[in-house]
Scaffold this active site. Structure first.
Site, mmCIF file in Angstrom:
data_model
loop_
_atom_site.group_PDB
_atom_site.id
_atom_site.type_symbol
_atom_site.label_atom_id
_atom_site.label_comp_id
_atom_site.label_asym_id
_atom_site.label_seq_id
_atom_site.Cartn_x
_atom_site.Cartn_y
_atom_site.Cartn_z
ATOM 1 N N LYS A 13 -8.223 -3.202 -12.616
ATOM 2 C CA LYS A 13 -7.184 -4.239 -12.750
ATOM 3 C C LYS A 13 -7.621 -5.567 -12.131
ATOM 4 O O LYS A 13 -7.503 -6.621 -12.741
ATOM 5 C CB LYS A 13 -5.869 -3.781 -12.094
ATOM 6 C CG LYS A 13 -5.300 -2.506 -12.671
ATOM 7 C CD LYS A 13 -4.000 -2.109 -12.016
ATOM 8 C CE LYS A 13 -4.099 -1.810 -10.528
ATOM 9 N NZ LYS A 13 -4.944 -0.647 -10.172
ATOM 10 N N ARG A 88 4.657 -1.493 -9.287
ATOM 11 C CA ARG A 88 4.151 -0.135 -9.106
ATOM 12 C C ARG A 88 5.237 0.894 -9.433
ATOM 13 O O ARG A 88 4.945 2.090 -9.465
ATOM 14 C CB ARG A 88 3.711 0.092 -7.650
ATOM 15 C CG ARG A 88 2.508 -0.713 -7.173
ATOM 16 C CD ARG A 88 1.210 -0.204 -7.767
ATOM 17 N NE ARG A 88 0.164 0.127 -6.818
ATOM 18 C CZ ARG A 88 -0.751 -0.729 -6.358
ATOM 19 N NH1 ARG A 88 -0.738 -2.004 -6.695
ATOM 20 N NH2 ARG A 88 -1.700 -0.310 -5.547
ATOM 21 N N ARG A 127 -17.149 0.495 -4.482
ATOM 22 C CA ARG A 127 -16.581 -0.863 -4.594
ATOM 23 C C ARG A 127 -16.901 -1.709 -3.361
ATOM 24 O O ARG A 127 -16.794 -1.262 -2.234
ATOM 25 C CB ARG A 127 -15.062 -0.779 -4.768
ATOM 26 C CG ARG A 127 -14.394 -2.144 -4.700
ATOM 27 C CD ARG A 127 -13.028 -2.124 -5.323
ATOM 28 N NE ARG A 127 -12.053 -1.354 -4.582
ATOM 29 C CZ ARG A 127 -10.789 -1.199 -4.971
ATOM 30 N NH1 ARG A 127 -10.353 -1.752 -6.084
ATOM 31 N NH2 ARG A 127 -9.958 -0.484 -4.241
ATOM 32 N N ARG A 160 -13.622 -1.688 1.496
ATOM 33 C CA ARG A 160 -12.248 -1.581 2.002
ATOM 34 C C ARG A 160 -12.046 -0.288 2.790
ATOM 35 O O ARG A 160 -12.557 0.761 2.400
ATOM 36 C CB ARG A 160 -11.272 -1.621 0.815
ATOM 37 C CG ARG A 160 -11.020 -3.007 0.316
ATOM 38 C CD ARG A 160 -10.310 -3.052 -1.020
ATOM 39 N NE ARG A 160 -9.117 -2.222 -1.129
ATOM 40 C CZ ARG A 160 -8.313 -2.230 -2.202
ATOM 41 N NH1 ARG A 160 -8.569 -3.034 -3.219
ATOM 42 N NH2 ARG A 160 -7.255 -1.461 -2.250
ATOM 43 N N ARG A 171 -4.340 7.924 -2.340
ATOM 44 C CA ARG A 171 -3.938 6.878 -3.293
ATOM 45 C C ARG A 171 -3.880 7.427 -4.709
ATOM 46 O O ARG A 171 -2.988 7.076 -5.476
ATOM 47 C CB ARG A 171 -4.900 5.692 -3.206
ATOM 48 C CG ARG A 171 -4.716 4.910 -1.897
ATOM 49 C CD ARG A 171 -5.893 4.021 -1.593
ATOM 50 N NE ARG A 171 -6.042 2.937 -2.535
ATOM 51 C CZ ARG A 171 -7.214 2.413 -2.901
ATOM 52 N NH1 ARG A 171 -8.337 2.899 -2.421
ATOM 53 N NH2 ARG A 171 -7.255 1.421 -3.734
HETATM 54 P P1 ADP Z 1 -8.351 -1.903 -9.315
HETATM 55 O O1 ADP Z 1 -8.021 -3.355 -9.045
HETATM 56 O O2 ADP Z 1 -7.643 -1.353 -10.523
HETATM 57 O O3 ADP Z 1 -8.190 -1.027 -8.114
HETATM 58 P P2 ADP Z 1 -11.123 -2.873 -9.434
HETATM 59 O O4 ADP Z 1 -11.076 -3.991 -10.401
HETATM 60 O O5 ADP Z 1 -11.198 -3.210 -7.983
HETATM 61 O O6 ADP Z 1 -9.898 -1.831 -9.701
HETATM 62 O O7 ADP Z 1 -12.370 -1.940 -9.855
HETATM 63 C C1 ADP Z 1 -12.711 -0.793 -9.079
HETATM 64 C C2 ADP Z 1 -14.223 -0.625 -9.052
HETATM 65 O O8 ADP Z 1 -14.694 -0.248 -10.330
HETATM 66 C C3 ADP Z 1 -14.982 -1.917 -8.688
HETATM 67 O O9 ADP Z 1 -16.074 -1.562 -7.869
HETATM 68 C C4 ADP Z 1 -15.435 -2.463 -10.036
HETATM 69 O O10 ADP Z 1 -16.667 -3.196 -9.915
HETATM 70 C C5 ADP Z 1 -15.650 -1.187 -10.838
HETATM 71 N N1 ADP Z 1 -15.325 -1.334 -12.260
HETATM 72 C C6 ADP Z 1 -14.244 -1.974 -12.787
HETATM 73 N N2 ADP Z 1 -14.249 -1.885 -14.132
HETATM 74 C C7 ADP Z 1 -15.341 -1.154 -14.474
HETATM 75 C C8 ADP Z 1 -15.896 -0.706 -15.724
HETATM 76 N N3 ADP Z 1 -15.308 -0.984 -16.904
HETATM 77 N N4 ADP Z 1 -17.029 0.025 -15.689
HETATM 78 C C9 ADP Z 1 -17.608 0.310 -14.516
HETATM 79 N N5 ADP Z 1 -17.161 -0.069 -13.308
HETATM 80 C C10 ADP Z 1 -16.028 -0.805 -13.278
HETATM 81 P P1 AMP Z 2 -4.482 -2.621 -4.365
HETATM 82 O O1 AMP Z 2 -5.319 -3.771 -3.929
HETATM 83 O O2 AMP Z 2 -3.631 -2.922 -5.587
HETATM 84 O O3 AMP Z 2 -5.264 -1.332 -4.503
HETATM 85 O O4 AMP Z 2 -3.423 -2.388 -3.196
HETATM 86 C C1 AMP Z 2 -3.829 -2.038 -1.886
HETATM 87 C C2 AMP Z 2 -2.636 -1.464 -1.123
HETATM 88 O O5 AMP Z 2 -1.633 -2.477 -0.977
HETATM 89 C C3 AMP Z 2 -1.931 -0.288 -1.798
HETATM 90 O O6 AMP Z 2 -2.545 0.948 -1.475
HETATM 91 C C4 AMP Z 2 -0.518 -0.403 -1.217
HETATM 92 O O7 AMP Z 2 -0.460 0.134 0.100
HETATM 93 C C5 AMP Z 2 -0.332 -1.903 -1.106
HETATM 94 N N1 AMP Z 2 0.288 -2.478 -2.326
HETATM 95 C C6 AMP Z 2 -0.286 -3.332 -3.217
HETATM 96 N N2 AMP Z 2 0.577 -3.656 -4.198
HETATM 97 C C7 AMP Z 2 1.730 -2.985 -3.931
HETATM 98 C C8 AMP Z 2 3.003 -2.876 -4.574
HETATM 99 N N3 AMP Z 2 3.266 -3.537 -5.724
HETATM 100 N N4 AMP Z 2 3.952 -2.102 -4.000
HETATM 101 C C9 AMP Z 2 3.714 -1.444 -2.859
HETATM 102 N N5 AMP Z 2 2.531 -1.474 -2.214
HETATM 103 C C10 AMP Z 2 1.546 -2.235 -2.732
#
Ligand code: ADP
Ligand code: AMP
Length: 217
Positions: A13, A88, A127, A160, A171
């Site tokens: 995302k 969410r 990541r 992270r 998660r």
């Molecule tokens: P989210 O915001 O949904 O938690 P991220 O955008 O942070 O996900 O992506 C999670 C991890 O997966 C990151 O390390 C990113 O570089 C990797 N990633 C995202 N999209 C892809 C993809 N299509 N193929 C391979 N790796 C990906």
């Molecule tokens: P994310 O970066 O989206 O993976 O979010 C990291 C953490 O922030 C999550 O594990 C939650 O603890 C908190 N968080 C982010 N967005 C929300 C949301 N919309 N509602 C509740 N908690 C959130």
């Protein structure tokens, strides 16, 4: 245009929201990034949020919604936004609808990015994020040019705390988009499902096509 990106942790995302923001000019609003910024600054909200984030739980709706609504009121979100990590649950979705309705707006597209659990675990474990600008990398799938350094701003990359295996497990148990949230957008006819296991560029293309912006991008 207002877009919500739905998907489990690690679906892509944040990565795709950044690409869509660059392609469309819309602002990228990530509640996760906002909470991390509060944690970094040591605010009261940051301390509260951290206690939930460290356990892989959602931060309570009341504070999350208040923070999001305040952000939505800023001028850069007046014409549209890409929401990443919000809503969410249905309560958050309704609050977002109410806040947009007050501005005469509504969500135009809900895009659900689907990825299998095994792939999510591999993505979150590798990541790396930029401390300065929040850019997202993966040590194998999308590495920075220089290890540990952000390509975009030169900032320091870090892993992270909540990407450690035990928190990832929590998660993935607690933070997949609930069925009623998906149904909420499906019922309105604005939900599109995207295969998130494709390469990064293919996912971006599918998302841009879903919002009707592929031609102009
Ligand atoms: P989210 O915001 O949904 O938690 P991220 O955008 O942070 O996900 O992506 C999670 C991890 O997966 C990151 O390390 C990113 O570089 C990797 N990633 C995202 N999209 C892809 C993809 N299509 N193929 C391979 N790796 C990906
Ligand atoms: P994310 O970066 O989206 O993976 O979010 C990291 C953490 O922030 C999550 O594990 C939650 O603890 C908190 N968080 C982010 N967005 C929300 C949301 N919309 N509602 C509740 N908690 C959130």
């Amino acid at each position: 245009m207002y877009i919500v990106l739905l998907g489990p942790p690690g679906a892509g995302k944040g990565t795709q929201a950044q690409r869509l923001a660059e392609a469309t000019g819309l602002v990228h609003i990530s509640t996760g990034d906002m909470f991390r910024e509060h944690v970094r600054k040591g605010t009261e909200l940051g301390q509260l949020a951290k206690s939930y984030m460290d356990r892989g739980e959602l931060v309570p709706d009341e504070v999350t919604i208040a923070m999001l609504v305040e952000r939505l009121g800023q001028p850069d979100a007046a014409k549209g936004a890409i929401f990443d990590g919000f809503p969410r649950n249905v309560a958050q979705a309704k609050a977002l609808d109410d806040a947009l309705a007050k501005r005469g707006a509504a969500i135009d597209h809900a895009l659900l990015i689907e990825v299998s659990d095994d792939e999510l675990v591999a993505r979150l474990g590798g990541r790396w994020m930029c401390r300065q600008c929040g850019a997202v990398y993966h040590e194998r799938n999308d590495p920075p040019k220089t290890p540990g350094v952000c390509d975009r701003c030169g900032g320091e990359l870090y892993q992270r705390d909540d990407d450690k295996p035990d928190v990832v497990r929590a998660r993935l148990e607690k933070q997949k988009p609930p069925a009623d949230l998906i149904e909420y957008y499906r019922a309105r006819g604005i939900l599109r499902t995207i295969d998130g296991e494709q390469p990064l560029d293919a996912v971006t293309k599918a998302l841009l096509e879903a919002i009707g912006s592929w031609q102009s991008a």
